[in-house]
Design an enzyme around this catalytic site. Structure first.
Site, PDB file in Angstrom:
ATOM      1  N   PHE A 149       0.783  -1.216   0.086  1.00 37.45           N
ATOM      2  CA  PHE A 149       0.004  -0.107  -0.104  1.00 37.45           C
ATOM      3  C   PHE A 149       0.954   1.188   0.162  1.00 37.45           C
ATOM      4  CE2 PHE A 149       0.714  -0.444   4.737  1.00 37.45           C
ATOM      5  CZ  PHE A 149       1.010   0.712   4.765  1.00 37.45           C
ATOM      6  N   LYS A 173      -1.216  -7.809  -8.645  1.00 35.97           N
ATOM      7  CA  LYS A 173      -2.162  -7.674  -7.814  1.00 35.97           C
ATOM      8  C   LYS A 173      -1.568  -6.757  -6.495  1.00 35.97           C
ATOM      9  CE  LYS A 173      -3.135  -8.595  -3.871  1.00 35.97           C
ATOM     10  NZ  LYS A 173      -3.810  -7.749  -2.551  1.00 35.97           N
ATOM     11  N   SER A 226       5.904  -6.994   4.004  1.00 33.05           N
ATOM     12  CA  SER A 226       6.529  -7.265   5.530  1.00 33.05           C
ATOM     13  C   SER A 226       7.241  -8.456   5.187  1.00 33.05           C
ATOM     14  CB  SER A 226       5.233  -7.268   6.436  1.00 33.05           C
ATOM     15  OG  SER A 226       4.670  -8.278   6.179  1.00 33.05           O
ATOM     16  N   CYS A 281       9.646   1.376   3.577  1.00 32.79           N
ATOM     17  CA  CYS A 281      10.654   0.485   4.134  1.00 32.79           C
ATOM     18  C   CYS A 281      12.126   0.937   4.090  1.00 32.79           C
ATOM     19  CB  CYS A 281      10.497  -0.961   3.170  1.00 32.79           C
ATOM     20  SG  CYS A 281      11.192  -0.545   1.505  1.00 32.79           S
TER      21      CYS A 281
END
Length: 497
Positions: A149, A173, A226, A281
């Protein structure tokens, strides 16, 4: 309420699952859209479209592919404000940050426009008598990307432009939290002339993810997200015989030596920790202050943190927007509220922050935690929000040991005026991306992005040379054309004479 659909075979396709995910405006907290989740059959339809398209796209000329990519780059440039507005509306980041995201994604499109150079191959002549050997790279077939996201336009563009430039067809996706940007990217690709089925967007949740990982016609999967999910992606995809690059989480350290310009370091710490609300990140989440720099550096960071303008992303005055969801905001805040009990000093507490007129928005003020024990949750976990942790070290050696002990190895930075110390750091630190007086060392498009340790699962990083290698497979061709004057049969092993 608007429903975000799939993009399959060059056109919109409505979901038939009856399952939908909410899409919020994080600045207001209101659900403004919904996204239809794919069924297994809908994923299969997208894969079938991509497989059929590969028959011609995989053998198409480089000239044709790059002509489309040049047109695509032109369209992205013309629509960059529109794409940025979609990002701000669904993710919450400020418009200037969203524009920067689009620009960094376009770097990979530009790299893909020059794919003919990347795919030149190699040739060795006369390796034996009248024998030549050539190495070439060919596409894999249908490949897929599962994206997060926090960069709904940039991270997809890290993947599919190189994949399609090298001759593959692609299933994307995107995150269900902010799906509109990816859908618009696919529309513009079609407008640029990309044939039907070459780029497909499948909206969804774990049902879609698992089908992608299991589908026998998908050859490779790229992922950014993650660490726990990256591990899952790698294990599940490899179990089904797929090539995998899965980028996980991070806890990026910024080392500040006593000789550093502390005003400059404080400015960069603010930018790197709180930009995009810390939801990236490559954010700096830990500052390691060496020697006696800590008190002065923390004071400078705290002063600057108090001056940040936090508000809706579409307000030009805002420097930081809200977080993506209410649940994520509350989770990030919990690290601040528990920090003091775990031994940290809370210098700036952003948990009680709200924006007038946007009280239902998912806003959180910036927080600064000092003298944080290495056992505290705020140090051990990836927070993914506007919380900056400061730890102290007596020496460079203690600091490098601390950084290298982290389970993550995504990015790191050193701030110093000492070239020898900087060179030593870049050689000794265990991380995939290193900045010297650069807090967020995200490489330009022609170098590859990726970390070490629990920040990467798979052998190859994204984009750059690694990206080209990931989406292609090597083939070596050995040829001999005997001289017409030669005759006879020779069943022996070729000699080097």
């Amino acid at each position: 309420m608007k429903t975000i659909t799939h993009w399959i075979d060059g056109k919109p396709v409505e979901s038939t699952s009856g399952r939908f995910g909410p899409v919020y405006n994080p600045a207001t907290g209101a659900q403004e859209k919904q996204v239809g989740f794919a069924t297994v059959d809908e994923v299969d339809t997208a894969v079938a479209s991509a497989k059929a398209a590969f028959e011609s796209w995989g053998t198409s000329s480089l000239a044709k592919r790059t002509a489309i990519l040049f047109k695509y780059r032109e369209l992205l440039d013309a629509h960059r404000d529109e794409i940025a507005e979609l990002i701000t509306a669904e993710h919450g980041k400020v418009h200037s940050d969203a524009l920067g995201e689009v620009a960094r994604g376009m770097e990979i499109v530009e790299l893909a426009c020059g794919i003919s150079v990347q795919l030149k191959g190699e040739l060795s002549t006369q390796v034996s008598t009248r024998v030549d050997v050539a190495s070439i790279r060919q596409p894999l077939g249908v490949v897929a990307g599962i994206t997060p996201f926090n960069f709904p336009a940039m991270v997809p563009m890290w993947m599919f432009p190189l994949a399609i430039a090298t001759g593959n067809t692609f299933i994307l996706k995107p995150s269900e939290k902010d799906p509109s940007a990816s859908y618009r990217l696919a529309e513009l690709a079609s407008e640029a002339g990309l044939p039907q089925g070459v780029l497909n967007v499948v909206q969804g949740d774990k049902v879609a993810v698992d089908r992608i990982l299991e589908h026998p016609d998908i050859e490779a999967v790229s992922f950014v997200g993650s660490t726990p999910i990256a591990k899952y992606i790698q294990l599940k995809a490899v179990e089904h015989g797929k090539r995998v690059q899965a980028l996980g989480g991070a806890k990026n350290h910024m080392l500040v030596l006593p000789d550093a310009d502390l005003d400059f370091a404080a400015d960069q710490a603010i930018n790197a920790a709180y930009g995009s609300a810390g939801e990236r990140c490559m954010a700096v989440s830990v500052v390691v202050a060496v020697g006696d720099t800590g008190d002065e550096l923390v004071a400078k960071i705290a002063e600057r943190a108090g001056n940040l303008r936090i508000g809706p992303g579409n307000d030009p005055a805002s420097e930081m927007g809200p977080l993506i969801t209410r649940e994520h905001r509350d989770k990030v805040a919990s690290y601040v509220t528990s920090a003091a009990a775990q031994g940290a000093e809370v210098v700036v507490d952003g948990t009680g922050f709200s924006v007038e007129g946007h009280e239902d928005g998912f806003f959180l003020g910036v927080s600064l935690l000092d003298k944080v024990p290495l056992t505290a949750d705020a140090y051990k976990d990836e927070i993914f929000g506007p919380v900056l942790v400061v730890v102290r070290a007596e020496s460079y050696d203690e600091a490098i040991t601390l950084i290298n002990s982290s389970r993550w190895g995504n990015g790191t930075a050193i701030f110093t005026r000492d070239g020898g110390a900087a060179r030593r750091f870049q050689m000794e630190v265990k991380a995939g991306m290193v900045g010297v007086n650069v807090p967020i060392p995200v490489p330009v498009g022609y170098h590859s992005f990726g970390g070490w340790k629990d920040s990467l699962f798979g052998d190859l990083h994204v984009y750059g040379n690694d990206g080209v290698a990931f989406y292609t497979q090597g083939k070596v061709i050995t040829t001999r054309w005997p001289d017409p004057a030669d005759g006879g049969i020779n069943l022996g092993f070729p000699s080097n004479s």
